[in-house]
Design a protein around this motif. Structure first.
Motif, PDB file in Angstrom:
ATOM      1  N   UNK A  30       0.832  -1.012   0.083  1.00  0.00           N
ATOM      2  CA  UNK A  30      -0.165  -0.061   0.048  1.00  0.00           C
ATOM      3  C   UNK A  30       0.935   0.787  -0.204  1.00  0.00           C
ATOM      4  N   UNK A  31       1.934   1.324  -0.024  1.00  0.00           N
ATOM      5  CA  UNK A  31       3.097   2.211  -0.090  1.00  0.00           C
ATOM      6  C   UNK A  31       2.979   3.206  -1.745  1.00  0.00           C
ATOM      7  N   UNK A  32       2.722   3.893  -1.412  1.00  0.00           N
ATOM      8  CA  UNK A  32       2.307   4.461  -2.838  1.00  0.00           C
ATOM      9  C   UNK A  32       3.801   5.563  -3.302  1.00  0.00           C
ATOM     10  N   UNK A  33       4.505   5.441  -4.099  1.00  0.00           N
ATOM     11  CA  UNK A  33       5.488   5.873  -4.856  1.00  0.00           C
ATOM     12  C   UNK A  33       5.051   6.423  -6.292  1.00  0.00           C
ATOM     13  N   UNK A  34       5.560   7.728  -6.518  1.00  0.00           N
ATOM     14  CA  UNK A  34       5.181   7.876  -7.944  1.00  0.00           C
ATOM     15  C   UNK A  34       5.666   7.197  -8.947  1.00  0.00           C
ATOM     16  N   UNK A  35       4.328   7.311  -9.488  1.00  0.00           N
ATOM     17  CA  UNK A  35       5.170   6.549 -11.004  1.00  0.00           C
ATOM     18  C   UNK A  35       6.516   6.815 -12.069  1.00  0.00           C
ATOM     19  N   UNK A  36       7.325   6.007 -12.564  1.00  0.00           N
ATOM     20  CA  UNK A  36       8.222   5.941 -13.032  1.00  0.00           C
ATOM     21  C   UNK A  36       9.474   6.245 -11.752  1.00  0.00           C
ATOM     22  N   UNK A  37       8.964   5.748 -10.956  1.00  0.00           N
ATOM     23  CA  UNK A  37      10.285   5.381  -9.685  1.00  0.00           C
ATOM     24  C   UNK A  37      11.125   4.541 -10.104  1.00  0.00           C
ATOM     25  N   UNK A  38      11.229   3.450 -10.653  1.00  0.00           N
ATOM     26  CA  UNK A  38      12.110   2.906 -11.723  1.00  0.00           C
ATOM     27  C   UNK A  38      12.946   2.943 -11.570  1.00  0.00           C
ATOM     28  N   UNK A  39      12.524   3.810 -12.658  1.00  0.00           N
ATOM     29  CA  UNK A  39      13.944   4.190 -13.318  1.00  0.00           C
ATOM     30  C   UNK A  39      14.652   5.430 -12.631  1.00  0.00           C
ATOM     31  N   UNK A  40      14.560   5.757 -11.289  1.00  0.00           N
ATOM     32  CA  UNK A  40      14.810   7.158 -10.437  1.00  0.00           C
ATOM     33  C   UNK A  40      16.337   5.916  -9.546  1.00  0.00           C
ATOM     34  N   UNK A  41      17.179   6.989  -8.651  1.00  0.00           N
ATOM     35  CA  UNK A  41      18.217   6.628  -7.980  1.00  0.00           C
ATOM     36  C   UNK A  41      17.798   6.599  -6.818  1.00  0.00           C
ATOM     37  N   UNK A  42      17.176   7.326  -6.746  1.00  0.00           N
ATOM     38  CA  UNK A  42      16.626   7.696  -5.466  1.00  0.00           C
ATOM     39  C   UNK A  42      15.176   7.797  -5.147  1.00  0.00           C
ATOM     40  N   UNK A  43      14.283   6.876  -4.587  1.00  0.00           N
ATOM     41  CA  UNK A  43      12.665   8.017  -4.544  1.00  0.00           C
ATOM     42  C   UNK A  43      12.459   7.457  -2.693  1.00  0.00           C
ATOM     43  N   UNK A  44      10.877   8.267  -2.733  1.00  0.00           N
ATOM     44  CA  UNK A  44      10.595   8.541  -1.621  1.00  0.00           C
ATOM     45  C   UNK A  44       8.661   8.726  -1.150  1.00  0.00           C
ATOM     46  N   UNK A  45       8.700   7.903  -0.740  1.00  0.00           N
ATOM     47  CA  UNK A  45       6.980   8.043  -0.761  1.00  0.00           C
ATOM     48  C   UNK A  45       7.028   8.044   0.553  1.00  0.00           C
ATOM     49  N   UNK A  46       5.451   9.263   1.162  1.00  0.00           N
ATOM     50  CA  UNK A  46       4.833   9.556   2.403  1.00  0.00           C
ATOM     51  C   UNK A  46       4.530   8.516   3.308  1.00  0.00           C
ATOM     52  N   UNK A  47       4.469   8.835   4.425  1.00  0.00           N
ATOM     53  CA  UNK A  47       3.723   6.998   4.953  1.00  0.00           C
ATOM     54  C   UNK A  47       2.577   8.145   6.212  1.00  0.00           C
ATOM     55  N   UNK A  48       1.990   7.469   6.674  1.00  0.00           N
ATOM     56  CA  UNK A  48       1.103   7.856   7.552  1.00  0.00           C
ATOM     57  C   UNK A  48       1.825   8.941   8.707  1.00  0.00           C
ATOM     58  N   UNK A  49       1.391   9.946   9.698  1.00  0.00           N
ATOM     59  CA  UNK A  49       1.920  10.363  10.573  1.00  0.00           C
ATOM     60  C   UNK A  49       3.442  11.149  10.167  1.00  0.00           C
ATOM     61  N   UNK A  50       3.462  11.104   8.916  1.00  0.00           N
ATOM     62  CA  UNK A  50       4.549  12.101   8.379  1.00  0.00           C
ATOM     63  C   UNK A  50       6.039  12.047   7.868  1.00  0.00           C
ATOM     64  N   UNK A  51       5.590  10.705   8.097  1.00  0.00           N
ATOM     65  CA  UNK A  51       7.614   9.534   7.836  1.00  0.00           C
ATOM     66  C   UNK A  51       7.355   9.574   6.432  1.00  0.00           C
ATOM     67  N   UNK A  52       8.308   9.460   5.763  1.00  0.00           N
ATOM     68  CA  UNK A  52       8.185   9.232   4.337  1.00  0.00           C
ATOM     69  C   UNK A  52       9.441   7.599   4.601  1.00  0.00           C
ATOM     70  N   UNK A  53       9.076   6.641   3.797  1.00  0.00           N
ATOM     71  CA  UNK A  53       9.928   5.572   3.235  1.00  0.00           C
ATOM     72  C   UNK A  53      11.134   6.170   2.206  1.00  0.00           C
ATOM     73  N   UNK A  54      11.875   6.139   2.046  1.00  0.00           N
ATOM     74  CA  UNK A  54      13.215   6.287   0.926  1.00  0.00           C
ATOM     75  C   UNK A  54      14.079   5.139  -0.256  1.00  0.00           C
TER      76      UNK A  54
END
Length: 138
Positions: A30-54
């Motif tokens: 259920x973590x929503x990474x932006x489309x096209x993230x597969x082509x990036x060297x670094x990606x982040x997604x917002x998590x509940x509570x304000x944290x991010x998963x990188x």
């Protein structure tokens, strides 16, 4: 006396060997990474509570830390995902294992009052699934 505020945890970072495989795994949770993230060297997604998963590729980390090597002797980090109930733990575990991910610990009723299971992400990190048991006060 230091009056500066304490730093706050801002993100959880994972170094991954196969970004596309890791994105597929965490998107199933259920973590929503932006489309096209597969082509990036670094990606982040917002998590509940304000944290991010990188997620960073090993090549990205080596670009600024050339001597970096993956840790040995087990997973690199552990994450835990709260499910809506015991049945949800079982269903998510089954979905991930059926999709080919390693089921490390089948769902069980833990003595601390939770339905609990562990799967591995593509890099071998332990990802726990848990939910309070109906008769447990949590």
């Amino acid at each position: 006396m230091n009056t500066a505020p304490a730093p706050q945890l801002g993100f959880i970072g994972l170094v991954v060997s196969d970004l596309a495989a890791s994105l597929a795994f965490y998107r199933r949770l259920g973590i929503e990474f932006p489309e096209g993230s597969e082509d990036q060297p670094h990606v982040e997604a917002a998590l509940p509570g304000g944290l991010r998963l990188a997620l960073d590729t090993e090549a990205t980390v080596r670009s600024f830390y050339p001597s970096w090597r993956p840790p040995t002797g087990g997973g690199r980090v552990g994450l835990a995902f709260r499910c809506t109930g015991p049945e949800h733990v079982d269903a998510v575990y089954e979905t991930l294992v059926t999709a080919g991910y390693h089921g490390e610990l089948k769902p069980w009723d833990a003595f601390w009052g939770q339905r609990y299971a562990t799967v591995h992400d593509p890099d071998g990190n332990g990802v726990d699934l848990f939910a309070p048991l109906a008769n447990a006060a949590q």
